[in-house]
Design an enzyme around this catalytic site. Structure first.
Site, mmCIF file in Angstrom:
data_model
loop_
_atom_site.group_PDB
_atom_site.id
_atom_site.type_symbol
_atom_site.label_atom_id
_atom_site.label_comp_id
_atom_site.label_asym_id
_atom_site.label_seq_id
_atom_site.Cartn_x
_atom_site.Cartn_y
_atom_site.Cartn_z
ATOM 1 N N HIS A 142 0.803 -1.221 0.000
ATOM 2 C CA HIS A 142 0.000 0.000 0.000
ATOM 3 C C HIS A 142 0.839 1.276 0.000
ATOM 4 O O HIS A 142 0.313 2.381 0.028
ATOM 5 C CB HIS A 142 -0.948 0.040 1.199
ATOM 6 C CG HIS A 142 -0.255 -0.079 2.527
ATOM 7 N ND1 HIS A 142 0.512 0.922 3.054
ATOM 8 C CD2 HIS A 142 -0.207 -1.093 3.427
ATOM 9 C CE1 HIS A 142 0.996 0.541 4.236
ATOM 10 N NE2 HIS A 142 0.579 -0.692 4.481
HETATM 11 C C1 UD1 Z 1 -1.236 6.005 5.831
HETATM 12 C C2 UD1 Z 1 0.145 6.473 6.283
HETATM 13 C C3 UD1 Z 1 1.149 5.349 6.079
HETATM 14 C C4 UD1 Z 1 0.694 4.068 6.752
HETATM 15 C C5 UD1 Z 1 -0.704 3.707 6.302
HETATM 16 C C6 UD1 Z 1 -1.182 2.557 7.124
HETATM 17 C C7 UD1 Z 1 0.560 8.880 5.925
HETATM 18 C C8 UD1 Z 1 1.292 9.870 5.118
HETATM 19 N N1 UD1 Z 1 0.606 7.614 5.479
HETATM 20 O O1 UD1 Z 1 -1.161 5.755 4.446
HETATM 21 O O2 UD1 Z 1 2.386 5.728 6.661
HETATM 22 O O3 UD1 Z 1 1.559 3.036 6.383
HETATM 23 O O4 UD1 Z 1 -1.593 4.831 6.549
HETATM 24 O O5 UD1 Z 1 -2.189 1.838 6.538
HETATM 25 O O6 UD1 Z 1 -0.021 9.218 6.920
HETATM 26 N N2 UD1 Z 1 -8.815 5.124 2.257
HETATM 27 C C9 UD1 Z 1 -10.060 4.548 2.322
HETATM 28 N N3 UD1 Z 1 -10.546 4.250 3.559
HETATM 29 C C10 UD1 Z 1 -9.887 4.494 4.716
HETATM 30 C C11 UD1 Z 1 -8.623 5.079 4.621
HETATM 31 C C12 UD1 Z 1 -8.090 5.399 3.392
HETATM 32 O O7 UD1 Z 1 -10.703 4.295 1.324
HETATM 33 O O8 UD1 Z 1 -10.388 4.172 5.803
HETATM 34 C C13 UD1 Z 1 -8.240 5.397 0.925
HETATM 35 C C14 UD1 Z 1 -8.572 6.804 0.411
HETATM 36 O O9 UD1 Z 1 -8.731 6.714 -0.972
HETATM 37 C C15 UD1 Z 1 -7.314 7.572 0.719
HETATM 38 C C16 UD1 Z 1 -6.230 6.515 0.558
HETATM 39 O O10 UD1 Z 1 -6.819 5.299 0.996
HETATM 40 O O11 UD1 Z 1 -7.118 8.675 -0.116
HETATM 41 C C17 UD1 Z 1 -4.977 6.795 1.352
HETATM 42 O O12 UD1 Z 1 -5.257 6.993 2.748
HETATM 43 P P1 UD1 Z 1 -4.269 7.858 3.670
HETATM 44 O O13 UD1 Z 1 -4.665 7.740 5.073
HETATM 45 O O14 UD1 Z 1 -4.123 9.215 3.108
HETATM 46 O O15 UD1 Z 1 -2.875 7.175 3.452
HETATM 47 P P2 UD1 Z 1 -2.445 5.641 3.551
HETATM 48 O O16 UD1 Z 1 -1.969 5.187 2.231
HETATM 49 O O17 UD1 Z 1 -3.515 4.856 4.210
HETATM 50 N N1 UDP Z 2 -2.581 -5.259 9.464
HETATM 51 C C1 UDP Z 2 -3.837 -5.761 9.761
HETATM 52 N N2 UDP Z 2 -4.651 -6.122 8.718
HETATM 53 C C2 UDP Z 2 -4.294 -5.997 7.415
HETATM 54 C C3 UDP Z 2 -2.991 -5.470 7.126
HETATM 55 C C4 UDP Z 2 -2.178 -5.094 8.179
HETATM 56 O O1 UDP Z 2 -4.187 -5.897 10.933
HETATM 57 O O2 UDP Z 2 -5.080 -6.352 6.529
HETATM 58 C C5 UDP Z 2 -1.702 -4.876 10.584
HETATM 59 C C6 UDP Z 2 -0.350 -5.546 10.573
HETATM 60 O O3 UDP Z 2 -0.403 -6.805 11.218
HETATM 61 C C7 UDP Z 2 0.512 -4.553 11.331
HETATM 62 C C8 UDP Z 2 -0.104 -3.217 10.955
HETATM 63 O O4 UDP Z 2 -1.414 -3.504 10.458
HETATM 64 O O5 UDP Z 2 0.372 -4.733 12.734
HETATM 65 C C9 UDP Z 2 0.714 -2.562 9.883
HETATM 66 O O6 UDP Z 2 -0.007 -1.480 9.398
HETATM 67 P P1 UDP Z 2 0.100 -0.925 7.926
HETATM 68 O O7 UDP Z 2 0.684 -1.947 7.024
HETATM 69 O O8 UDP Z 2 -1.245 -0.390 7.588
HETATM 70 O O9 UDP Z 2 1.048 0.330 8.112
HETATM 71 P P2 UDP Z 2 2.635 0.505 8.189
HETATM 72 O O10 UDP Z 2 3.162 -0.426 9.197
HETATM 73 O O11 UDP Z 2 3.158 0.251 6.802
HETATM 74 O O12 UDP Z 2 2.803 1.937 8.553
#
Ligand code: UD1
Ligand code: UDP
Length: 393
Positions: free
Chosen positions: A232
């Site tokens: 992601h």
């Molecule tokens: C964010 C964090 C990233 C983390 C990730 C965990 C930042 C800059 N990035 O990235 O470090 O690894 O969360 O998962 O803060 N969206 C949905 N539903 C939701 C949330 C998001 O549909 O509940 C979609 C939306 O289209 C949104 C996109 O995901 O624009 C990205 O979401 P966002 O929270 O901006 O960044 P992540 O890629 O989730």
């Molecule tokens: N995780 C989860 N369900 C999923 C994917 C990830 O519970 O479908 C958990 C994973 O086990 C870990 C955390 O989410 O504990 C990692 O989060 P994510 O990958 O969203 O963010 P990052 O660590 O890259 O910031």
């Protein structure tokens, strides 16, 4: 004493869980002088399977403030958070704001607090990938430099901060001995190696996951019979060539006979839809994001994990499952040094080879502490705020 915890994204709910438990335990043991805890959820993640599912499963209290910020550009999202968090902090007047990891919610929480002269405690301080094109790297650096209490998960993280000019390093960056010396000399800002909070979460929830999750049966998976994929990171999803390259490589892994199980993050799902990529013939088991307990079971039983997630790389190491990281660099360098994690970027040849030939690493010194991180953090916050040392077992 009042603490405001600020979270907003999936990994932060998992990091928060042991800290809330430690505060609860502290309060049971110190009824005369409890910590008053206030929980703020920025609303960065809002889908049930990215947010509420974790509160339900991990038994987290409901947020005292849900700010409903939602998605947007970085400036929009961070700016909205800043405005809304500031209002909460002005009302609550906490002694400490605790922020976790490196998301936009982390930076907004830290900045809003620092500008109001509130102590900021950063959990997962000092991590660096040395790639300023990652939004998370900017969030990490800025958060650390407005923090007063920098709780590092590893010695490497401490050394990164030393290189950036931090000089007050408790116990020279070694894990603090337990119980710590009662004559600690504290000067702010303070860098402390507390071990890793996600390892703490795993120790709390790992057994529960094994006892209660039937995700393998539900998905008809054989232990060690599949590759688990979590992708992601923006640098992979928002670059069409890269994403296609990764998906083609995963397709080849499936063709080689290794089932690919892929819980899809909403960011990735949206890009795949927008690019009209049809994965129906790729032989993947595409599923919705799973709960933390299900994820732990899926990770532990995978033959190999392919990911660009930070937390998942580390959990692969916790479970001693070989990991193939679809990035050029990582903040979890210990996993690579120990041979359990291979950085392959997005070159399809490298990805397929690494996945099919995934091997165990070596037994090395454990870099993530002893799993009591949250209790230490809570006691340290309490002690440092009052400039006293006050630890309990
Ligand atoms: C964010 C964090 C990233 C983390 C990730 C965990 C930042 C800059 N990035 O990235 O470090 O690894 O969360 O998962 O803060 N969206 C949905 N539903 C939701 C949330 C998001 O549909 O509940 C979609 C939306 O289209 C949104 C996109 O995901 O624009 C990205 O979401 P966002 O929270 O901006 O960044 P992540 O890629 O989730
Ligand atoms: N995780 C989860 N369900 C999923 C994917 C990830 O519970 O479908 C958990 C994973 O086990 C870990 C955390 O989410 O504990 C990692 O989060 P994510 O990958 O969203 O963010 P990052 O660590 O890259 O910031």
């Amino acid at each position: 004493m009042k603490i405001v915890n600020i979270v907003g994204a999936r990994p932060q709910f998992i990091k928060l869980a042991p800290v809330l438990k430690a505060i609860q335990r502290y309060n049971e043991e110190h009824k005369d002088l409890p910590i008053h805890e206030v929980l703020v959820h920025t609303g960065q993640h809002y889908d049930y399977k990215m947010s509420q599912m974790f509160f339900d499963e991990l038994g987290l209290k409901s947020p005292d403030y849900y700010l409903g910020v939602g998605s947007g550009t970085h400036a929009y999202q961070t700016g909205e958070m800043l405005k809304r968090i500031e209002k909460v902090l002005l009302k609550e007047k906490p002694d400490v704001v605790m922020v976790y990891g490196d998301t936009n919610s982390t930076l907004a929480g830290a900045l809003a607090a620092a500008k109001l002269h509130i102590l900021v405690a950063h959990v997962e301080a000092g991590l660096r990938s040395f790639n300023k094109k990652m939004p998370e790297e900017i969030n990490r650096v800025l958060t650390d430099h407005v923090s007063t209490l920098l709780f590092c998960p590893t010695k490497t993280a401490v050394e990164n901060l030393r290189c950036e000019g931090f000089t007050n390093i408790l116990n020279d960056g070694e894990l603090i001995p337990y119980p710590p010396d009662s004559n600690l000399l504290i000067q702010f800002p303070t860098v402390i190696n507390t071990g890793d909070v996600m390892y703490n979460s795993l120790l709390i929830y790992g057994e529960l996951a094994e006892k209660h999750c039937n995700i393998l049966q539900k998905l008809k998976l054989e232990p060690k019979g599949y590759a688990l994929v979590i992708v992601h990171r923006i640098e992979n999803t928002d670059n069409k060539e890269r994403l296609q390259s990764i998906l083609q490589a995963l397709h080849r892994v499936a063709q080689e006979g290794l089932l690919v199980v892929f819980p899809v993050h909403p960011r990735t799902r949206k890009v795949i839809q927008d690019l009209s990529i049809d994965l129906s013939s790729f032989g993947f088991k595409l599923i919705e994001p799973v709960s933390y307990l299900d994820m732990l079971v899926l990770e532990k039983n995978a033959r190999v994990i392919l990911t660009d997630s930070g937390g998942v790389q580390k959990e692969a190491f916790f479970f001693r499952v070989p990991c193939v990281t679809l990035r050029e660099e990582t903040k979890w360098v210990e996993t690579v040094e120990a041979g359990w994690n291979r950085l392959v970027g997005y070159d399809p040849e490298k990805i397929v080879k690494a996945a099919m030939e995934a091997r165990p690493g070596v037994e090395s010194a454990w870099p993530y502490g002893d799993g009591r991180t949250a209790v230490w953090i809570v006691n340290l916050v309490r002690s440092l705020v009052y400039r006293e040392v006050y630890f309990t077992d």
